[in-house]
Structures are given as structure tokens and as C-alpha cells.
Design a protein around this motif. Structure first.
Motif, PDB file in Angstrom:
ATOM      1  N   ALA A 185       0.838  -1.200   0.000  1.00  0.00           N
ATOM      2  CA  ALA A 185       0.000   0.000   0.000  1.00  0.00           C
ATOM      3  C   ALA A 185       0.873   1.251   0.000  1.00  0.00           C
ATOM      4  O   ALA A 185       0.600   2.229  -0.719  1.00  0.00           O
ATOM      5  N   LYS A 186       1.925   1.230   0.800  1.00  0.00           N
ATOM      6  CA  LYS A 186       2.841   2.374   0.845  1.00  0.00           C
ATOM      7  C   LYS A 186       3.536   2.557  -0.495  1.00  0.00           C
ATOM      8  O   LYS A 186       3.708   3.696  -0.973  1.00  0.00           O
ATOM      9  N   ALA A 187       3.930   1.456  -1.132  1.00  0.00           N
ATOM     10  CA  ALA A 187       4.578   1.533  -2.445  1.00  0.00           C
ATOM     11  C   ALA A 187       3.640   2.147  -3.478  1.00  0.00           C
ATOM     12  O   ALA A 187       4.049   3.008  -4.274  1.00  0.00           O
ATOM     13  N   TYR A 188       2.377   1.711  -3.467  1.00  0.00           N
ATOM     14  CA  TYR A 188       1.392   2.278  -4.400  1.00  0.00           C
ATOM     15  C   TYR A 188       1.227   3.784  -4.182  1.00  0.00           C
ATOM     16  O   TYR A 188       1.221   4.566  -5.138  1.00  0.00           O
ATOM     17  N   ALA A 189       1.076   4.181  -2.926  1.00  0.00           N
ATOM     18  CA  ALA A 189       0.837   5.592  -2.620  1.00  0.00           C
ATOM     19  C   ALA A 189       2.022   6.453  -3.060  1.00  0.00           C
ATOM     20  O   ALA A 189       1.847   7.523  -3.670  1.00  0.00           O
ATOM     21  N   GLU A 190       3.231   5.994  -2.774  1.00  0.00           N
ATOM     22  CA  GLU A 190       4.417   6.745  -3.172  1.00  0.00           C
ATOM     23  C   GLU A 190       4.556   6.782  -4.696  1.00  0.00           C
ATOM     24  O   GLU A 190       4.934   7.809  -5.264  1.00  0.00           O
ATOM     25  N   LEU A 192       2.154   6.616  -7.006  1.00  0.00           N
ATOM     26  CA  LEU A 192       1.164   7.532  -7.580  1.00  0.00           C
ATOM     27  C   LEU A 192       1.631   8.981  -7.461  1.00  0.00           C
ATOM     28  O   LEU A 192       1.453   9.777  -8.385  1.00  0.00           O
ATOM     29  N   GLU A 193       2.237   9.308  -6.322  1.00  0.00           N
ATOM     30  CA  GLU A 193       2.722  10.669  -6.099  1.00  0.00           C
ATOM     31  C   GLU A 193       3.945  10.959  -6.963  1.00  0.00           C
ATOM     32  O   GLU A 193       4.024  11.995  -7.637  1.00  0.00           O
ATOM     33  N   GLU A 195       5.000   9.594  -9.736  1.00  0.00           N
ATOM     34  CA  GLU A 195       4.771   9.583 -11.176  1.00  0.00           C
ATOM     35  C   GLU A 195       3.728  10.605 -11.614  1.00  0.00           C
ATOM     36  O   GLU A 195       3.455  10.736 -12.803  1.00  0.00           O
ATOM     37  N   GLY A 196       3.151  11.308 -10.649  1.00  0.00           N
ATOM     38  CA  GLY A 196       2.151  12.317 -10.989  1.00  0.00           C
ATOM     39  C   GLY A 196       0.935  11.730 -11.682  1.00  0.00           C
ATOM     40  O   GLY A 196       0.353  12.349 -12.585  1.00  0.00           O
ATOM     41  N   ILE A 197       0.532  10.532 -11.265  1.00  0.00           N
ATOM     42  CA  ILE A 197      -0.634   9.882 -11.864  1.00  0.00           C
ATOM     43  C   ILE A 197      -1.863  10.739 -11.585  1.00  0.00           C
ATOM     44  O   ILE A 197      -2.157  11.068 -10.436  1.00  0.00           O
ATOM     45  N   ASP A 198      -2.571  11.121 -12.653  1.00  0.00           N
ATOM     46  CA  ASP A 198      -3.663  12.093 -12.470  1.00  0.00           C
ATOM     47  C   ASP A 198      -5.048  11.516 -12.686  1.00  0.00           C
ATOM     48  O   ASP A 198      -6.016  12.260 -12.812  1.00  0.00           O
ATOM     49  N   ILE A 199      -5.168  10.175 -12.725  1.00  0.00           N
ATOM     50  CA  ILE A 199      -6.508   9.604 -12.718  1.00  0.00           C
ATOM     51  C   ILE A 199      -6.744   8.985 -11.341  1.00  0.00           C
ATOM     52  O   ILE A 199      -5.795   8.627 -10.642  1.00  0.00           O
ATOM     53  N   PRO A 200      -8.010   8.899 -10.925  1.00  0.00           N
ATOM     54  CA  PRO A 200      -8.306   8.393  -9.573  1.00  0.00           C
ATOM     55  C   PRO A 200      -7.883   6.939  -9.399  1.00  0.00           C
ATOM     56  O   PRO A 200      -7.695   6.201 -10.381  1.00  0.00           O
ATOM     57  N   SER A 228      -4.312   8.855   3.103  1.00  0.00           N
ATOM     58  CA  SER A 228      -3.353   9.963   3.033  1.00  0.00           C
ATOM     59  C   SER A 228      -2.916  10.278   1.607  1.00  0.00           C
ATOM     60  O   SER A 228      -2.279  11.307   1.370  1.00  0.00           O
ATOM     61  N   CYS A 229      -3.257   9.410   0.655  1.00  0.00           N
ATOM     62  CA  CYS A 229      -2.853   9.594  -0.741  1.00  0.00           C
ATOM     63  C   CYS A 229      -3.938  10.359  -1.488  1.00  0.00           C
ATOM     64  O   CYS A 229      -5.078   9.895  -1.574  1.00  0.00           O
ATOM     65  N   LYS A 230      -3.598  11.507  -2.041  1.00  0.00           N
ATOM     66  CA  LYS A 230      -4.613  12.360  -2.652  1.00  0.00           C
ATOM     67  C   LYS A 230      -5.228  11.743  -3.906  1.00  0.00           C
ATOM     68  O   LYS A 230      -6.360  12.054  -4.270  1.00  0.00           O
ATOM     69  N   GLN A 231      -4.494  10.861  -4.589  1.00  0.00           N
ATOM     70  CA  GLN A 231      -5.049  10.228  -5.785  1.00  0.00           C
ATOM     71  C   GLN A 231      -6.058   9.134  -5.455  1.00  0.00           C
ATOM     72  O   GLN A 231      -6.825   8.705  -6.316  1.00  0.00           O
ATOM     73  N   VAL A 232      -6.046   8.651  -4.230  1.00  0.00           N
ATOM     74  CA  VAL A 232      -6.956   7.571  -3.824  1.00  0.00           C
ATOM     75  C   VAL A 232      -8.319   8.168  -3.477  1.00  0.00           C
ATOM     76  O   VAL A 232      -8.437   9.027  -2.615  1.00  0.00           O
TER      77      VAL A 232
END
Length: 342
Positions: A185-190, A192-193, A195-200, A228-232
Motif C-alpha cells: 500500500a505504501k509503495a502504491y501511494a508513493e 502515484l505521487e 509519477e504524478g498519476i492524475d486519474i483516480p 493519506s494519498c490524494k489520488q486515492v
């Protein structure tokens, strides 16, 4: 209906739920439906094998779930990885094309479905990302034990290119599924941040005790990482016996105000060594659907579907119960309004 860009992702999902009447229906078990249609998935690629051998079956299963009332269809990319395709002899470019193909098939199914209707109900395409354990194909996504050699950086490097491709494939969101531990989960959150992934995205975890995720990590701690992850834009549980869902939803709700997504399995248990499902007293479709309304919705969940061994009949039952519930709520509001005006 796509989510598009330029808006806050959280508001986009809120808008989607509002258009669905407050609650949305996900699809159900994918690999088991492919097998029901004749696919042989005894392969490390599992359902992703059909992207190569029988894409028409992938499209057919998507359509079956759309006909059953699904508002979200999840791509056949759960076990599709660049590393996995390369191990089968495909080049890196061919592997990337197969990842994109998983989304293209789902989008095509949505368009075919829309062509049959006079009006369009909201339907989103979620690009599935399975865990590192799913790639290993040894059942470790059901234990969450990757060993000390696997770090957050290891997992980010493993997932990075696949996530980039799926994020740019035309999908409406990314579904990080069957997440077995907090390190992933931490790896995914980091990732997404970074790589600037901009889809939900949504993160869903699996549990075998109704208290923790399968690794033994606290579900509250894992859900907090997602929160805590804004993309989630949603957090939840998948591939977990229905009897554990209510308690898990309650625990998640204590640490996040984001929508909660729930898609349990049939209640059977998967044996990672024999690669078979062990029968149990799982709820039948109607009971499963009634639980959605009776417990999980009241606990705070708003997106409902099924995972392994659930079928279009399961999703049809969930859709029917939710639709009836929405109609009852509308009638109650109308009656209250009428009394106020008198």
C-alpha cells in the motif's frame, strides 16, 4: 461516461456516485466466469492469458456484468505484468500492448452496451493492478509474506511501468486490488505521487480474520495509508469472505471519510498450493445482496460488487436490491415533501 481531467478526483467520484443514486454496483468474479465460458486458466498469467488467447471471452464477461447492472467494470489485467508476459516469451513492447488491450476491450464492451440502450447509465472502466504476490502466482497475495528482501523500493520498481501504461490507457480509474500488506500500500501511494498519476485510484485489501489484512498488518493502518494519498478516492476490501466485511467496513470508516468499496468473494477459501477453491457455506446470491443493504451499506460502504466465485447473478441481485432501496428512499422523500406542503 468517463471521469475526464481537470477536476479534483474526489469530487469526480462523488459526482459519479450521485449520478448512480448514491450507491454504485461493481462487477463480479472474472476468472471464474472466463472458466465457465470454457477458458483454461491453469497458467501463471491466470485471467490475463485470455488477453492473448481469447479476448472475445473477456469482452463477453464484461458484457455479462453490464447486462447484470454493473456501473464499474474491472479490466482483465489483475495478473497482467510486463515481467509476466516477458517470462512467456513476449517482448516488452508486446507486453505493453497487452496491458493497453485489457483496457481497450473493456471500453469496447461499454460502447457495445451503450449502443443497445436508449439512454446511458454511468459506467466506469477500472484498470486492475494486482499485487506483487499475484505476479508470483504462488498464492502469496493470500499471505502477504514477501520476505525481507522485498522493500517498498522493490515494489515501486516492479509496478512502476505497468501503472504508467494503465494510467494512460483510457481507463477512468485504477483499482489496486487484493493488497495483502501495508508495504505494498505504501509503495502504491508513493508511486502515484512520484509519477504524478492524475486519474483516480482505489486501494482494496484482503483479510482472512476480519481484523487485519492477510499479512497480519492492521486494516486501520493500511486504510490510513490509502486515505493519506490524494489520488486515492476510495478504500475497501475485496476477495474476503462476506462474514468479515461488516467489521472491516466499520474499521475503515473510523480512519477515512472517502467512499468505501466492497467486493467480497463467495465465502469459499482459496488454497494457494493446490490453486483450488475449497467449498464453504457461502451465501447465495439473494442473501448476499440482502447483506449489502442490511449491514454493509449501513456501516458506510457505497460501492458494492463481488470477487472470486461470484457471478452475474450475484451482481444482478445486488443491483436489484440497491435499485429497490433507492426507489423506496425516493418515495419516502416524496411523502415527506407532500406532508410538509399540506
Amino acid at each position: 461516461m468517463g471521469l475526464g481531467g481537470g477536476q479534483e478526483t474526489s469530487s469526480l467520484v462523488s459526482d459519479f456516485l450521485e449520478k448512480c443514486g448514491g450507491y454504485a454496483v461493481l462487477d463480479g468474479g472474472f476468472a471464474t466466469e472466463l472458466e465457465r465460458h470454457g477458458a483454461d486458466l491453469n497458467d501463471p498469467l491466470w485471467s490475463a492469458k485470455c488477453l492473448i488467447s481469447s479476448p472475445h471471452l473477456v469482452r463477453r464477461v464484461h458484457l455479462d456484468y453490464l447486462d447484470a447492472g454493473a456501473n464499474v467494470i474491472i479490466t482483465a489485467s489483475y495478473q497482467a505484468t510486463i515481467q509476466g508476459f516477458e517470462a512467456k516469451g513476449f517482448s516488452k513492447e508486446e507486453a505493453k500492448a497487452l496491458l493497453r488491450k485489457s483496457v481497450e476491450i473493456a471500453i469496447e464492451a461499454r460502447e457495445i452496451y451503450y449502443d443497445k440502450l436508449q439512454s446511458r447509465r454511468p459506467v466506469l472502466v477500472a484498470a486492475s493492478v494486482g499485487s506483487y504476490g499475484a505476479y508470483l502466482a504462488d498464492g502469496s497475495e493470500y499471505s502477504g509474506n514477501y520476505g525481507d528482501a522485498v522493500t517498498v523500493e522493490t515494489l515501486k520498481d516492479f509496478h512502476r511501468e505497468r501503472v504508467q501504461i494503465l494510467a494512460n490507457s483510457g481507463a477512468d480509474l485504477i483499482a489496486f486490488e487484493t493488497t495483502p500488506n501495508k508495504i505494498e500500500a505504501k509503495a502504491y501511494a508513493e508511486l502515484l505521487e512520484e509519477e504524478g498519476i492524475d486519474i483516480p485510484a482505489w486501494f482494496s485489501f484482503n483479510s482472512k480474520d476480519g481484523i487485519n489484512v492477510v499479512s497480519g498488518d492492521s486494516i486501520s493502518e493500511c486504510a490510513s495509508i490509502a486515505d493519506s494519498c490524494k489520488q486515492v478516492v476510495a478504500v475497501g476490501i475485496n476477495c474476503t469472505p462476506p462474514r468479515f466485511i461488516h467489521g472491516l467496513v466499520s474499521s475503515i470508516r473510523k480512519v477515512t471519510s472517502k467512499p468505501i468499496v466492497i467486493y467480497p468473494n463467495s465465502g469459499e477459501t482459496y488454497d494457494g498450493l493446490t490453486k483450488q477453491w475449497v467449498q464453504s457455506s457461502g451465501a447465495v446470491d439473494e442473501e448476499f445482496a440482502d447483506i449489502v443493504i442490511g449491514k454493509w451499506r449501513e456501516a458506510g460502504a457505497s460501492l458494492f460488487g463481488g470477487c472470486c466465485r461470484t457471478t452475474p447473478n450475484t451482481i444482478r441481485a445486488i443491483s436489484r436490491v440497491l435499485s429497490n432501496n433507492k426507489s423506496s428512499a425516493i418515495n419516502e422523500d416524496a411523502q415527506m415533501s407532500s406532508k410538509t406542503e399540506m
